[in-house]
Design a protein around this motif. Structure first.
Motif, PDB file in Angstrom:
ATOM      1  N   ARG A  15     107.999   6.374 -38.105  1.00  0.00           N
ATOM      2  CA  ARG A  15     106.887   7.308 -38.278  1.00  0.00           C
ATOM      3  C   ARG A  15     107.379   8.540 -39.035  1.00  0.00           C
ATOM      4  O   ARG A  15     108.513   8.965 -38.884  1.00  0.00           O
ATOM      5  N   GLN A  16     106.510   9.101 -39.854  1.00  0.00           N
ATOM      6  CA  GLN A  16     106.858  10.333 -40.568  1.00  0.00           C
ATOM      7  C   GLN A  16     105.781  11.379 -40.361  1.00  0.00           C
ATOM      8  O   GLN A  16     104.612  11.064 -40.127  1.00  0.00           O
ATOM      9  N   CYS A  17     106.198  12.632 -40.441  1.00  0.00           N
ATOM     10  CA  CYS A  17     105.289  13.766 -40.252  1.00  0.00           C
ATOM     11  C   CYS A  17     105.498  14.743 -41.388  1.00  0.00           C
ATOM     12  O   CYS A  17     106.630  15.171 -41.651  1.00  0.00           O
ATOM     13  N   SER A  18     104.420  15.113 -42.058  1.00  0.00           N
ATOM     14  CA  SER A  18     104.502  16.112 -43.126  1.00  0.00           C
ATOM     15  C   SER A  18     103.463  17.218 -42.937  1.00  0.00           C
ATOM     16  O   SER A  18     103.226  18.009 -43.846  1.00  0.00           O
ATOM     17  N   GLU A  19     102.869  17.286 -41.758  1.00  0.00           N
ATOM     18  CA  GLU A  19     101.841  18.281 -41.459  1.00  0.00           C
ATOM     19  C   GLU A  19     102.338  19.241 -40.390  1.00  0.00           C
ATOM     20  O   GLU A  19     103.110  18.879 -39.505  1.00  0.00           O
ATOM     21  N   GLU A  20     101.872  20.482 -40.467  1.00  0.00           N
ATOM     22  CA  GLU A  20     102.363  21.511 -39.543  1.00  0.00           C
ATOM     23  C   GLU A  20     102.055  21.168 -38.087  1.00  0.00           C
ATOM     24  O   GLU A  20     102.873  21.410 -37.203  1.00  0.00           O
ATOM     25  N   GLU A  21     100.898  20.576 -37.835  1.00  0.00           N
ATOM     26  CA  GLU A  21     100.500  20.304 -36.446  1.00  0.00           C
ATOM     27  C   GLU A  21     101.481  19.353 -35.755  1.00  0.00           C
ATOM     28  O   GLU A  21     101.970  19.624 -34.658  1.00  0.00           O
ATOM     29  N   CYS A  22     101.790  18.211 -36.388  1.00  0.00           N
ATOM     30  CA  CYS A  22     102.724  17.278 -35.752  1.00  0.00           C
ATOM     31  C   CYS A  22     104.161  17.783 -35.823  1.00  0.00           C
ATOM     32  O   CYS A  22     104.997  17.465 -34.970  1.00  0.00           O
ATOM     33  N   ALA A  23     104.456  18.621 -36.829  1.00  0.00           N
ATOM     34  CA  ALA A  23     105.829  19.129 -36.966  1.00  0.00           C
ATOM     35  C   ALA A  23     106.217  19.996 -35.782  1.00  0.00           C
ATOM     36  O   ALA A  23     107.399  20.041 -35.398  1.00  0.00           O
ATOM     37  N   ARG A  24     105.256  20.683 -35.178  1.00  0.00           N
ATOM     38  CA  ARG A  24     105.580  21.536 -34.028  1.00  0.00           C
ATOM     39  C   ARG A  24     106.175  20.732 -32.889  1.00  0.00           C
ATOM     40  O   ARG A  24     107.054  21.206 -32.163  1.00  0.00           O
ATOM     41  N   GLU A  25     105.695  19.508 -32.693  1.00  0.00           N
ATOM     42  CA  GLU A  25     106.239  18.650 -31.641  1.00  0.00           C
ATOM     43  C   GLU A  25     107.454  17.864 -32.124  1.00  0.00           C
ATOM     44  O   GLU A  25     108.444  17.725 -31.403  1.00  0.00           O
ATOM     45  N   ASP A  26     107.392  17.373 -33.345  1.00  0.00           N
ATOM     46  CA  ASP A  26     108.488  16.533 -33.847  1.00  0.00           C
ATOM     47  C   ASP A  26     109.786  17.313 -34.027  1.00  0.00           C
ATOM     48  O   ASP A  26     110.874  16.756 -33.893  1.00  0.00           O
ATOM     49  N   ILE A  27     109.691  18.618 -34.322  1.00  0.00           N
ATOM     50  CA  ILE A  27     110.929  19.397 -34.470  1.00  0.00           C
ATOM     51  C   ILE A  27     111.614  19.524 -33.111  1.00  0.00           C
ATOM     52  O   ILE A  27     112.855  19.567 -33.031  1.00  0.00           O
ATOM     53  N   LYS A  28     110.854  19.554 -32.040  1.00  0.00           N
ATOM     54  CA  LYS A  28     111.457  19.600 -30.702  1.00  0.00           C
ATOM     55  C   LYS A  28     112.217  18.315 -30.417  1.00  0.00           C
ATOM     56  O   LYS A  28     113.323  18.343 -29.864  1.00  0.00           O
ATOM     57  N   SER A  29     111.628  17.185 -30.786  1.00  0.00           N
ATOM     58  CA  SER A  29     112.292  15.898 -30.599  1.00  0.00           C
ATOM     59  C   SER A  29     113.547  15.812 -31.444  1.00  0.00           C
ATOM     60  O   SER A  29     114.605  15.346 -30.990  1.00  0.00           O
ATOM     61  N   PHE A  30     113.460  16.289 -32.703  1.00  0.00           N
ATOM     62  CA  PHE A  30     114.631  16.294 -33.581  1.00  0.00           C
ATOM     63  C   PHE A  30     115.765  17.125 -32.983  1.00  0.00           C
ATOM     64  O   PHE A  30     116.925  16.699 -32.954  1.00  0.00           O
ATOM     65  N   ILE A  31     115.462  18.320 -32.497  1.00  0.00           N
ATOM     66  CA  ILE A  31     116.491  19.206 -31.943  1.00  0.00           C
ATOM     67  C   ILE A  31     117.126  18.583 -30.704  1.00  0.00           C
ATOM     68  O   ILE A  31     118.352  18.632 -30.518  1.00  0.00           O
TER      69      ILE A  31
END
Length: 360
Positions: free
Chosen positions: A221-237
């Motif tokens: 899955r990929q995310c390029s939108e601010e809304e999903c990035a807020r959650e996906d950056i937490k998972s990445f970290i």
């Protein structure tokens, strides 16, 4: 003494006195990003000069540098310089004074930025660096030199600055700092596979098949939108910290806050994608990539060691490469670091240099 002159934003750039010997040019101090009204709205001159870089990089954008300064500028002195010719800005040198207080460095920090340089109108590099060196020879506030990291191998700075500095009897040191493995992307995935050595091609296919046939279902899955990035950056970290002890030490609270804000601002600009290899219970691997000016840059990644038998990191990179090729991106850049997998996946080193100028 400083007095107001022309500006990127009215009243914000100050001319340095006394006048310097290059009469056709003038040198000005650029104040640091303001917290209001919009610290991430770049001055038009910055954007114009950035567009002339070959190639431009996200690390030289006003947005990246403003965010870096916001999170890591404490205790440092911003000393960015603008060079004008007949009232027009022809160069920006985003400097700051280091913690020891005697060298100028490039804003962005060598531990977080992979490519750094001044922004300069092509063909004006020699006149611009001559003016900056002349300014430094006046020893403003006790400055003793330059320490410039992360200079890309094609930068005119590498040819111009050492020559001019030596002409004025400065001690100069040029060092190969690191390599950034890159892949010039072909038109199709099959063409990409043919770029690899036979053994590496076989191994990549084997890992992808093993992940596809695993008892646990993995989904890209990929995310390029601010809304999903807020959650996906937490998972990445979270996965970044899990990967290795040194990565856990790197990702402190300041860097976590920095990357969260980068994800928000950069997705708004269309410059960042977060890629995730998911399973039913969460994420097995995650990657933060810059998607900038026709190139994809793998900035950092993380994975859950519980899934290491499935090589989730390599499988995720392979999916990211497929996506980049399908979107007709020109280059895939692994950025700094000589990890073996980058070369097994087809990376070829692009050099990055450091220049130290002493005795100003």
């Amino acid at each position: 003494m400083l007095r107001p002159s022309g500006s990127l934003h009215a009243g914000t750039i100050h001319r340095l006195e006394p006048s310097l010997k290059e009469k056709a040019l003038s040198l000005h101090l650029v104040p640091p990003p303001s917290p209001s009204p919009s610290p991430f709205s770049p001055p038009p001159e910055w954007s114009d000069l950035l567009s002339r870089m070959v190639p431009p990089t996200p690390f030289s954008t006003w947005e990246w540098q403003a965010l870096w300064w916001k999170h890591f500028g404490q205790g440092k002195e911003w000393l960015a310089l603008a060079v004008r010719h007949e009232g027009r800005v022809i160069a920006l040198a985003p400097f700051y004074r280091d913690d020891q207080g005697n060298h100028l460095r490039l804003v962005g920090g060598e531990d977080l930025s992979d490519y750094l340089d001044i922004l300069c109108q092509p063909g004006e590099e020699a006149r611009v660096w001559e003016l900056i060196l002349d300014y430094l020879r006046s020893r403003p506030s006790g400055l003793e030199g330059l320490d410039l990291h992360c200079l890309p191998g094609h930068s005119p700075t590498l040819e111009v600055l050492p020559r001019l500095a030596r002409d004025h009897d400065h001690a100069v040191r040029v060092e190969l700092e690191e390599g950034c493995p890159q892949i010039e992307l072909p038109a199709t995935w099959q063409d990409y596979l043919l770029l690899l050595h036979r053994k590496d091609r076989h191994e990549l296919r084997r890992k992808m098949r093993r992940a596809q046939s695993a008892p646990i279902s993995l989904r890209f899955r990929q995310c390029s939108e601010e809304e999903c990035a807020r959650e996906d950056i937490k998972s990445f970290i979270c996965l970044h910290r899990k990967s290795r002890p040194e990565k856990e030490g790197f990702m402190d609270e300041r860097r976590e806050a920095f990357f969260a804000e980068v994800a928000s601002v950069f997705t708004r600009r269309g410059w960042l994608r977060l890629y995730t290899l998911e399973h039913e219970g969460g994420a097995a691997a995650a990657m933060l990539c810059f998607d900038y000016q026709g190139n994809v840059m793998l900035y950092n990644s993380g994975y859950d060691p519980a899934f290491s038998s499935l090589s989730p990191g390599i499988v995720l990179i392979a999916n990211c490469l497929q996506d980049a090729i399908s979107r007709r991106k020109a280059r895939f850049d692994f950025l700094r670091g000589k990890e073996d997998y980058k070369y097994r996946l087809g990376g070829r080193d692009f050099p990055v240099y450091r220049i130290v100028v002493e005795g100003t």
